[in-house]
Design a protein around this motif. Sequence first.
Motif, short mmCIF file in Angstrom:
data_model
loop_
_atom_site.label_atom_id
_atom_site.label_comp_id
_atom_site.label_asym_id
_atom_site.label_seq_id
_atom_site.Cartn_x
_atom_site.Cartn_y
_atom_site.Cartn_z
N UNK A 197 -47.73 47.58 0.23
CA UNK A 197 -47.47 48.85 -0.39
C UNK A 197 -47.79 50.01 0.53
N UNK A 198 -46.92 50.96 0.69
CA UNK A 198 -47.35 52.13 1.64
C UNK A 198 -48.35 52.91 0.78
N UNK A 199 -49.36 53.21 1.94
CA UNK A 199 -50.53 54.20 1.51
C UNK A 199 -50.75 55.20 2.41
N UNK A 200 -50.93 56.37 1.75
CA UNK A 200 -51.30 57.69 2.73
C UNK A 200 -52.81 57.84 3.15
N UNK A 201 -52.87 57.98 4.29
CA UNK A 201 -54.20 58.10 4.91
C UNK A 201 -54.44 59.22 5.69
N UNK A 202 -55.55 59.75 5.91
CA UNK A 202 -55.73 60.89 7.03
C UNK A 202 -55.82 60.41 8.43
N UNK A 203 -54.96 61.35 9.16
CA UNK A 203 -54.78 61.09 10.75
C UNK A 203 -56.21 61.42 11.23
N UNK A 204 -56.98 60.46 11.88
CA UNK A 204 -58.22 60.67 12.40
C UNK A 204 -58.23 61.85 13.25
N UNK A 205 -57.32 62.01 14.05
CA UNK A 205 -57.20 63.14 15.13
C UNK A 205 -56.78 64.33 14.47
N UNK A 206 -56.13 64.36 13.28
CA UNK A 206 -55.79 65.60 12.75
C UNK A 206 -56.28 65.49 11.18
N UNK A 207 -57.43 65.92 10.83
CA UNK A 207 -57.85 65.66 9.58
C UNK A 207 -56.81 66.27 8.42
N UNK A 208 -56.21 67.41 8.83
CA UNK A 208 -55.29 68.09 7.97
C UNK A 208 -54.09 67.39 7.72
N UNK A 209 -53.79 66.23 8.56
CA UNK A 209 -52.45 65.76 8.41
C UNK A 209 -52.74 64.23 7.95
N UNK A 210 -51.51 63.80 7.40
CA UNK A 210 -51.72 62.48 6.77
C UNK A 210 -50.69 61.42 7.48
N UNK A 211 -50.80 60.16 7.37
CA UNK A 211 -49.87 59.26 7.97
C UNK A 211 -49.75 58.15 6.68
N UNK A 212 -48.55 57.44 6.85
CA UNK A 212 -48.18 56.38 5.79
C UNK A 212 -48.45 55.13 6.76
N UNK A 213 -49.19 54.34 5.90
CA UNK A 213 -49.79 53.28 6.52
C UNK A 213 -49.39 52.16 5.47
N UNK A 214 -49.71 50.65 6.01
CA UNK A 214 -49.21 49.62 4.85
C UNK A 214 -50.74 49.11 4.33
N UNK A 215 -50.53 48.89 3.01
CA UNK A 215 -51.51 48.29 2.34
C UNK A 215 -51.32 46.79 1.98
N UNK A 216 -52.33 46.07 2.16
CA UNK A 216 -52.08 44.57 1.57
C UNK A 216 -52.79 44.36 0.56
N UNK A 217 -52.29 43.66 -0.40
CA UNK A 217 -52.80 43.14 -1.88
C UNK A 217 -52.59 41.80 -2.17
N UNK A 218 -53.48 41.19 -2.94
CA UNK A 218 -53.16 40.09 -3.62
C UNK A 218 -52.81 40.31 -5.05
N UNK A 219 -51.63 40.47 -5.24
CA UNK A 219 -51.06 40.74 -6.56
C UNK A 219 -51.59 39.74 -7.79
N UNK A 220 -52.23 40.26 -8.63
CA UNK A 220 -52.90 39.47 -9.46
C UNK A 220 -52.16 38.72 -10.64
N UNK A 221 -51.37 37.88 -10.49
CA UNK A 221 -50.37 37.46 -11.32
C UNK A 221 -51.12 36.60 -12.20
N UNK A 222 -52.33 36.10 -12.16
CA UNK A 222 -53.15 35.07 -12.83
C UNK A 222 -53.95 35.79 -13.89
#
Length: 484
Positions: free
Chosen positions: A319-344
């Motif tokens: 899933x895409x997740x929004x995170x803070x840009x470490x060099x510009x705290x007022x700006x955000x970046x879109x990164x990728x989050x990895x999950x184990x979808x809990x189908x069980x």
Amino acid sequence: MSDQASAGPYSQLSEYDRPLNFGADGQMSPMDTLLWRGDSDRHHRGTLSMLEIYDCVPDWDRLVAAHEWGSRMLPRLRQRVVDSPLGTGIPSWVVDPEFDLHYHVRRLRLAGDGSIRELLTTCEQLAMTALDPERSPWEVYLIDGLPDGRGAYLLKAHQALTGAMSSISILAQLHSRQREPLPGKPQPPAPTPSTTGAVDILVRQLSHEVQRAPHRIDLAIRGAMALADPRKALSQVLRFGRSVPRVAGLISPPGSPLLAERSLSWRFAAVEVPFAAIEAASAEIRASVDEVYLGGLVSGLRLYHQRLGQPVEAIPVAVPIVVRDPDNPNETRVSIGRLAGPTGIDDPFERVLTVREQIRAARNEPAVNAFHDVGPMLAWLPGQVVGQFSGATTRNDLQASNVGGIEWESYVAGAKVERMFAFGPLPGCAIMATMVTYNGTSCIGINYDAAAVTDPELFAESVVDGFNEVLALSDTVGRMTRFT
């Protein structure tokens, strides 16, 4: 478009009606470069599609004129990609001197019963056809032949075209708040065509690398300074090193045997749900809209596996997740989050809360910005290498995103928009789901690999039933249904 009046040349216009300065620098971003180069592998083409359903067929002449106007409001629509002679480094966007709107704006009529299934089948076929890399990478189709005089519109574009902008923001340029034409719109001139060639791009790339040298030196200095506390530096390096495989998707639950096969064949499904129902479930269980949405999709896949007699405990999800840009705290970046979808997990409440905790953990991964940091270097790799790298990191069972929609009732060339669906590409994943909320209705477009999902009817029913399991956690009447 907006009817509010105030002072200024664009006073009567909404945020979607103003000339956009998007992409003025002309250089593709490193992340978009990876998406563009991924097309060298046919299995990873980055074509996205937007499908709109109208209450009638838009006026053709007005529609063509709207796209001509939109291409001046957003010059990116008149630009094509020019790469270096080596086919490496970051390409540039240049205004195409041979831009021809007649090529990009097309119309067709459904030949069969005009059903939604026939419409989706037609859109699948159009989406699977490669875009011309020598032209601006987008096409649109006005589609008629639907029952009751309704019409449809398909926007097909490469995801690198939109860059940091949402495709919805681009599409919204063509929307109005009224059926009738709105006079007084801004009329920016057409952008000046460019004669920039491949050699010019190579010179630009080398110049850009020289400009990045101070930034790299600064990173090296900060890294050296960190060694003043060797124990802390070692701890950070180890945490980062353990995080990289997780962010890259190299450490994930094994993919489902049911969804293991991959092909070049895309199939579309469309479902809808009142946004108020998602909000109510979100408030009831104290989860975000994104977490309820993803929990609903995971619930659907859980039922699909159970009904085929092959339940699994978890599936790899991105899933895409929004995170803070470490060099510009007022700006955000879109990164990728990895999950184990809990189908069980049997309990839908616990299922959504598990998704919530996994998303929060993904957002706090030490290497969450790793792809942004190495993107400029990966851009110098040959396209085939980039394609293989992308394939190793995108082979998930499910990818899902929630993109901003249009909150108000809108019109296109005299036709009222009734629904708006987005279908993302399949960059190695089995299923891509995209939610767009338009005027109070959440429209979920699902693109799935025909070799991975072998029982389309059962799959669609399972998605609806699984999503409704989650929505039933609140007392709201609204439920998900298939779009027909």
